[in-house]
Design a protein around this motif. Structure first.
Motif, mmCIF file in Angstrom:
data_model
loop_
_atom_site.group_PDB
_atom_site.id
_atom_site.type_symbol
_atom_site.label_atom_id
_atom_site.label_comp_id
_atom_site.label_asym_id
_atom_site.label_seq_id
_atom_site.Cartn_x
_atom_site.Cartn_y
_atom_site.Cartn_z
ATOM 1 N N ILE A 1 2.081 -13.876 -11.163
ATOM 2 C CA ILE A 1 2.147 -12.441 -10.879
ATOM 3 C C ILE A 1 0.761 -11.828 -10.701
ATOM 4 N N VAL A 2 -0.276 -12.645 -10.752
ATOM 5 C CA VAL A 2 -1.665 -12.171 -10.710
ATOM 6 C C VAL A 2 -2.236 -12.366 -9.314
ATOM 7 N N ALA A 3 -3.075 -11.420 -8.864
ATOM 8 C CA ALA A 3 -3.750 -11.530 -7.567
ATOM 9 C C ALA A 3 -5.221 -11.191 -7.729
ATOM 10 N N LEU A 4 -6.042 -11.692 -6.844
ATOM 11 C CA LEU A 4 -7.455 -11.330 -6.837
ATOM 12 C C LEU A 4 -7.595 -9.843 -6.519
ATOM 13 N N LYS A 5 -8.488 -9.175 -7.231
ATOM 14 C CA LYS A 5 -8.711 -7.739 -7.040
ATOM 15 C C LYS A 5 -9.317 -7.487 -5.656
ATOM 16 N N PRO A 6 -8.907 -6.400 -4.986
ATOM 17 C CA PRO A 6 -9.562 -6.048 -3.721
ATOM 18 C C PRO A 6 -11.073 -5.930 -3.898
ATOM 19 N N ALA A 7 -11.814 -6.535 -3.004
ATOM 20 C CA ALA A 7 -13.269 -6.610 -3.148
ATOM 21 C C ALA A 7 -13.938 -5.244 -3.064
ATOM 22 N N ASN A 8 -13.305 -4.295 -2.387
ATOM 23 C CA ASN A 8 -13.922 -2.984 -2.184
ATOM 24 C C ASN A 8 -13.504 -1.949 -3.219
ATOM 25 N N LEU A 9 -12.810 -2.372 -4.277
ATOM 26 C CA LEU A 9 -12.404 -1.449 -5.333
ATOM 27 C C LEU A 9 -13.059 -1.810 -6.659
ATOM 28 N N SER A 10 -13.407 -0.791 -7.434
ATOM 29 C CA SER A 10 -13.825 -1.006 -8.818
ATOM 30 C C SER A 10 -12.596 -1.329 -9.649
ATOM 31 N N HIS A 11 -12.816 -1.757 -10.887
ATOM 32 C CA HIS A 11 -11.667 -2.011 -11.765
ATOM 33 C C HIS A 11 -10.890 -0.727 -12.036
ATOM 34 N N ILE A 12 -11.590 0.376 -12.170
ATOM 35 C CA ILE A 12 -10.908 1.646 -12.398
ATOM 36 C C ILE A 12 -10.001 1.981 -11.221
ATOM 37 N N GLU A 13 -10.504 1.806 -10.011
ATOM 38 C CA GLU A 13 -9.695 2.081 -8.826
ATOM 39 C C GLU A 13 -8.534 1.094 -8.704
ATOM 40 N N ALA A 14 -8.811 -0.179 -8.930
ATOM 41 C CA ALA A 14 -7.772 -1.203 -8.778
ATOM 42 C C ALA A 14 -6.648 -1.025 -9.781
ATOM 43 N N ALA A 15 -6.966 -0.523 -10.974
ATOM 44 C CA ALA A 15 -5.946 -0.350 -12.006
ATOM 45 C C ALA A 15 -4.897 0.686 -11.619
ATOM 46 N N SER A 16 -5.198 1.514 -10.632
ATOM 47 C CA SER A 16 -4.240 2.535 -10.208
ATOM 48 C C SER A 16 -3.188 1.988 -9.251
ATOM 49 N N PHE A 17 -3.330 0.746 -8.815
ATOM 50 C CA PHE A 17 -2.487 0.230 -7.739
ATOM 51 C C PHE A 17 -1.290 -0.637 -8.125
ATOM 52 N N PRO A 18 -1.393 -1.579 -9.077
ATOM 53 C CA PRO A 18 -0.363 -2.623 -9.152
ATOM 54 C C PRO A 18 1.083 -2.144 -9.224
ATOM 55 N N LEU A 19 1.443 -1.333 -10.210
ATOM 56 C CA LEU A 19 2.847 -0.939 -10.318
ATOM 57 C C LEU A 19 3.229 0.066 -9.238
ATOM 58 N N ALA A 20 2.432 1.121 -9.070
ATOM 59 C CA ALA A 20 2.763 2.147 -8.078
ATOM 60 C C ALA A 20 2.715 1.576 -6.667
ATOM 61 N N GLY A 21 1.671 0.821 -6.360
ATOM 62 C CA GLY A 21 1.563 0.232 -5.030
ATOM 63 C C GLY A 21 2.631 -0.807 -4.780
ATOM 64 N N GLY A 22 2.894 -1.631 -5.788
ATOM 65 C CA GLY A 22 3.941 -2.635 -5.651
ATOM 66 C C GLY A 22 5.311 -2.012 -5.486
ATOM 67 N N THR A 23 5.544 -0.902 -6.182
ATOM 68 C CA THR A 23 6.818 -0.191 -6.047
ATOM 69 C C THR A 23 6.960 0.395 -4.650
ATOM 70 N N ALA A 24 5.886 1.015 -4.149
ATOM 71 C CA ALA A 24 5.922 1.564 -2.788
ATOM 72 C C ALA A 24 6.208 0.467 -1.775
ATOM 73 N N TRP A 25 5.602 -0.708 -1.963
ATOM 74 C CA TRP A 25 5.837 -1.832 -1.056
ATOM 75 C C TRP A 25 7.296 -2.287 -1.112
ATOM 76 N N ASP A 26 7.822 -2.454 -2.319
ATOM 77 C CA ASP A 26 9.216 -2.876 -2.458
ATOM 78 C C ASP A 26 10.170 -1.870 -1.816
ATOM 79 N N CYS A 27 9.862 -0.574 -1.977
ATOM 80 C CA CYS A 27 10.752 0.463 -1.454
ATOM 81 C C CYS A 27 10.712 0.545 0.071
ATOM 82 N N LEU A 28 9.518 0.588 0.639
ATOM 83 C CA LEU A 28 9.403 0.820 2.075
ATOM 84 C C LEU A 28 9.498 -0.449 2.901
ATOM 85 N N VAL A 29 8.996 -1.555 2.379
ATOM 86 C CA VAL A 29 8.938 -2.794 3.158
ATOM 87 C C VAL A 29 10.072 -3.744 2.785
ATOM 88 N N THR A 30 10.094 -4.184 1.524
ATOM 89 C CA THR A 30 11.064 -5.203 1.109
ATOM 90 C C THR A 30 12.496 -4.698 1.218
#
Length: 322
Positions: free
Chosen positions: A111-140
């Protein structure tokens, strides 16, 4: 090091139920990685769990938190696709053994992925659940296509703010609801028509602007009567995706009459969607939306702020940037 600091929930209730304690670091299994948590973020599932909405699924004492951005400190003997020192991000298993309000976290490598190279850890921490949910809803589940129309409720929220960007990256025409103070912000995210839900009726707006045809897809992040009303402005054979359980009884008869597809999404954890999001982030098609950054031991304050509503994007808890 065998112990760590963590925000521990010993009883269900208000945000003041958290206590900062020293607890053992979980044992690393063969297929897992040990991650030093640099940042995590707060999600509605966190305060819902804390107040006891899912008490039958949670064993106390508990460590909550479903977002991680950090550095791998150790790997299990069966892990071959990561190494010590890798910067990673992911969403822990919801209702798993323990969450991310802690200095260290152990997760299945799958369930782990390499962090986007252009994001800090603070920025990246805002993405996994919310971003993954948006992906599941709109794409999957939503199968949103180029040229289609979508209505995203609460376009300034944690999931909504990413969903607006993702829908535009796909090539859809985006309607989004929000308050008047967030109108310019949601427009900047890419929404084509922002609807002030306090002063405009989104059903009437979409009827007028689509010549009565309606939209292809609705993403419901609100609940209440939103599902029932949204069915009125989805075109035949369209889709409705909701991430909120139905607390108010509503008739779905309109969905049957229009041959609509309805998905209730409880987002699962897997690496592939994070890797897809990473590509969009590194192409600058998605950007983090952070409401505020607090120290991790201010978890009670973070819960209070999110539960009160009105936040723009995510509240992030910072451990360290190193």
């Amino acid at each position: 090091m065998e112990s760590m600091k963590a925000a521990v929930l010993n009883a269900f209730g208000d945000a003041d139920k958290f206590e900062i304690q020293t607890v053992p670091i979980p044992t690393l299994k063969a297929n897992q990685v040990l991650v030093r948590v640099c940042a995590t973020s707060i999600n509605p599932i966190d305060y819902q769990t804390r107040r006891g909405d899912y008490k039958e699924l949670v064993r106390l004492p508990a460590i909550l938190g479903v977002d991680v951005s950090g550095v791998i400190e150790a790997i299990g003997e069966a892990v071959t696709d990561f190494k010590v020192g890798d910067n990673v991000y992911y969403s822990p298993q919801i209702f798993g053994e323990f969450g991310s309000y802690a200095q260290y976290h152990v997760a299945d490598a799958a369930i782990v992925a390499l962090k986007p190279a252009n994001l800090s850890h603070i920025e990246a921490a805002s993405f996994p659940l919310a971003g993954g949910t948006a992906w599941d809803c709109l794409v999957t589940r939503g199968n949103l296509q180029v040229g289609e129309t979508v209505l995203i409720h609460a376009g300034s929220g944690g999931v909504g703010s990413i969903a607006v960007q993702l829908a535009k990256a796909i090539g859809a025409y985006v309607f989004a609801t929000c308050s008047s103070r967030n109108r310019d912000f949601v427009t900047e995210l890419g929404a084509d028509r922002v609807i002030d839900y306090k002063n405009e009726d989104y059903v009437e707006v979409i009827r007028q602007e689509t010549n009565g045809l309606g939209v292809d897809l609705v993403l419901d992040t609100i609940g209440k009567e939103t599902i029932g009303r949204s069915l009125e402005i989805i075109r035949p054979f369209g889709r409705l995706i909701s991430i909120v359980d139905i607390a108010i009884p509503q008739s779905l008869l309109k969905a049957w009459g229009k041959n609509l597809t309805i998905h209730f999404v409880f987002s699962p954890q897997y690496r592939a969607k994070l890797e897809a999001l990473t590509k969009l982030i590194e192409r600058h098609q998605l950007r983090p939306v952070i409401d505020s950054v607090l120290s991790w031991d201010q978890v009670a304050l973070a819960h209070q702020r999110l539960e009160q509503g009105g936040t723009r994007g995510k509240i992030v808890l910072k451990f360290t940037e190193n």
